[in-house]
Enzyme design. Structure first.
Site, PDB file in Angstrom:
ATOM      1  N   ARG A  44      51.149  34.677  69.316  1.00 10.79           N
ATOM      2  CA  ARG A  44      50.939  33.789  70.463  1.00 10.79           C
ATOM      3  C   ARG A  44      51.043  32.337  70.020  1.00 10.79           C
ATOM      4  NH1 ARG A  44      48.130  30.790  68.028  1.00 10.79           N
ATOM      5  NH2 ARG A  44      45.926  30.909  67.546  1.00 10.79           N
ATOM      6  N   LYS A  54      40.431  21.749  70.082  1.00 11.05           N
ATOM      7  CA  LYS A  54      40.336  21.764  68.623  1.00 11.05           C
ATOM      8  C   LYS A  54      40.581  20.377  68.046  1.00 11.05           C
ATOM      9  CE  LYS A  54      41.760  24.226  64.482  1.00 11.05           C
ATOM     10  NZ  LYS A  54      42.450  25.412  63.929  1.00 11.05           N
ATOM     11  N   ALA A  55      41.518  19.654  68.632  1.00 14.93           N
ATOM     12  CA  ALA A  55      41.808  18.293  68.167  1.00 14.93           C
ATOM     13  C   ALA A  55      40.574  17.407  68.295  1.00 14.93           C
ATOM     14  CB  ALA A  55      42.978  17.704  68.949  1.00 14.93           C
ATOM     15  N   ASP A  71      47.456  26.369  63.066  1.00 17.94           N
ATOM     16  CA  ASP A  71      47.433  27.632  63.819  1.00 17.94           C
ATOM     17  C   ASP A  71      47.903  27.476  65.261  1.00 17.94           C
ATOM     18  OD1 ASP A  71      45.268  26.154  64.718  1.00 17.94           O
ATOM     19  OD2 ASP A  71      43.895  27.861  64.798  1.00 17.94           O
ATOM     20  N   LYS A 111      32.915  35.735  56.153  1.00 11.79           N
ATOM     21  CA  LYS A 111      32.192  34.591  56.679  1.00 11.79           C
ATOM     22  C   LYS A 111      30.736  34.976  56.962  1.00 11.79           C
ATOM     23  CE  LYS A 111      35.975  31.998  58.805  1.00 11.79           C
ATOM     24  NZ  LYS A 111      36.456  31.330  60.035  1.00 11.79           N
ATOM     25  N   SER A 113      29.131  34.766  59.553  1.00  7.32           N
ATOM     26  CA  SER A 113      29.008  35.442  60.851  1.00  7.32           C
ATOM     27  C   SER A 113      29.254  36.938  60.753  1.00  7.32           C
ATOM     28  CB  SER A 113      30.004  34.838  61.843  1.00  7.32           C
ATOM     29  OG  SER A 113      31.337  35.080  61.409  1.00  7.32           O
ATOM     30  N   HIS A 119      43.849  35.707  55.829  1.00  9.16           N
ATOM     31  CA  HIS A 119      44.672  34.708  56.494  1.00  9.16           C
ATOM     32  C   HIS A 119      45.732  34.152  55.548  1.00  9.16           C
ATOM     33  CE1 HIS A 119      41.555  33.530  59.833  1.00  9.16           C
ATOM     34  NE2 HIS A 119      41.652  34.833  59.642  1.00  9.16           N
ATOM     35  N   GLU A 138      49.901  30.562  61.319  1.00  7.47           N
ATOM     36  CA  GLU A 138      48.821  31.305  60.678  1.00  7.47           C
ATOM     37  C   GLU A 138      49.024  32.795  60.943  1.00  7.47           C
ATOM     38  OE1 GLU A 138      44.219  30.468  60.413  1.00  7.47           O
ATOM     39  OE2 GLU A 138      44.630  31.630  62.237  1.00  7.47           O
ATOM     40  N   GLU A 153      33.423  38.961  69.007  1.00  9.48           N
ATOM     41  CA  GLU A 153      32.757  37.745  68.521  1.00  9.48           C
ATOM     42  C   GLU A 153      33.392  36.496  69.122  1.00  9.48           C
ATOM     43  OE1 GLU A 153      31.923  34.357  65.780  1.00  9.48           O
ATOM     44  OE2 GLU A 153      33.850  35.253  66.303  1.00  9.48           O
TER      45      GLU A 153
END
Length: 218
Positions: A44, A54-55, A71, A111, A113, A119, A138, A153
């Site tokens: 995608r 995100k920026a 990404d 992580k 979490s 990746h 990515e 999540e």
């Protein structure tokens, strides 16, 4: 909007080309009647709203998005077994049609979490009418169980804006361990699973050919 379409067009091209190439790996294994480490591939381009969010969160200037956001184009490779992940990584390392610029192992080093995945960030050359353009992409490589956990999540992360209630965080961590245990258990009977899948494939092919094992129907 026109500027965004122009900006994202090479990323969409990269995703479509990589889908064909990565799915081609599975087809080659299928053609050899061998177990494919790739179960399926998706891809995608990040929605504009997500890019802007995100920026802002990362403090990335809009004129630096392409250089600093790795990404915008994203691929996801799903595997049946944990050891398939390393096989896929090794296959991608050998390719000459893109350059791996970064690797992040969240399987050996999950992580906090509970997130697990492998990746790769690649630099992929896209041919445009203006010349070659290198696109950061990515690639996330994970098992089906890891993907199920990560999808849930991700949804909860939006609901709670990353600030999970303590009980939800605890249950997510437990679910992560349960998902990994599932992967480990399935790896223990990998041979039996693959033998059963191969048997099913042969039976399906015979059925499609019109063969019932005792004769051929024309």
């Amino acid at each position: 909007m026109e500027q965004w379409e122009k900006l994202l067009a090479p990323y969409e091209q990269a995703v479509e080309e990589l889908k064909i190439k990565l799915r081609g790996i599975r087809s080659q294994y299928d053609g050899e009647l061998d177990h494919s480490p790739i179960e399926f591939v998706t891809g995608r381009v990040k929605p504009i709203a997500s890019i802007l969010d995100k920026a802002v969160n990362k403090g990335i200037p809009l004129d630096q998005i392409e250089a600093e956001m790795q990404d915008i184009a994203g691929m996801r490779i799903m595997c049946q077994f944990v050891d398939d992940i390393s096989r896929v990584v090794n296959l991608l390392r050998k390719r000459k049609d893109f350059e791996i610029v970064e690797e992040r192992d969240y399987i050996s080093n999950k992580k906090r979490s509970g997130y697990r995945s492998y990746h790769l960030v690649i630099r992929y050359p896209v041919q445009t009418i203006s010349g070659e353009k290198n696109i950061y992409t990515e690639i996330q490589i994970r098992t089906l169980a890891m993907n199920f956990w990560a999808t849930i999540e991700h949804s909860l992360n939006y609901k709670y804006s990353g600030q999970f209630p303590e009980d939800i965080q605890y249950r997510l961590q437990r679910a992560s361990e349960a998902a990994y245990l599932l992967d480990e258990e399935m790896s223990q009977i990998k041979g039996e699973i693959q033998e059963a899948q191969a048997f099913f494939t042969r039976k399906k092919e015979k059925s499609q050919d019109g063969s019932d094992g005792e004769g051929t129907i024309r």
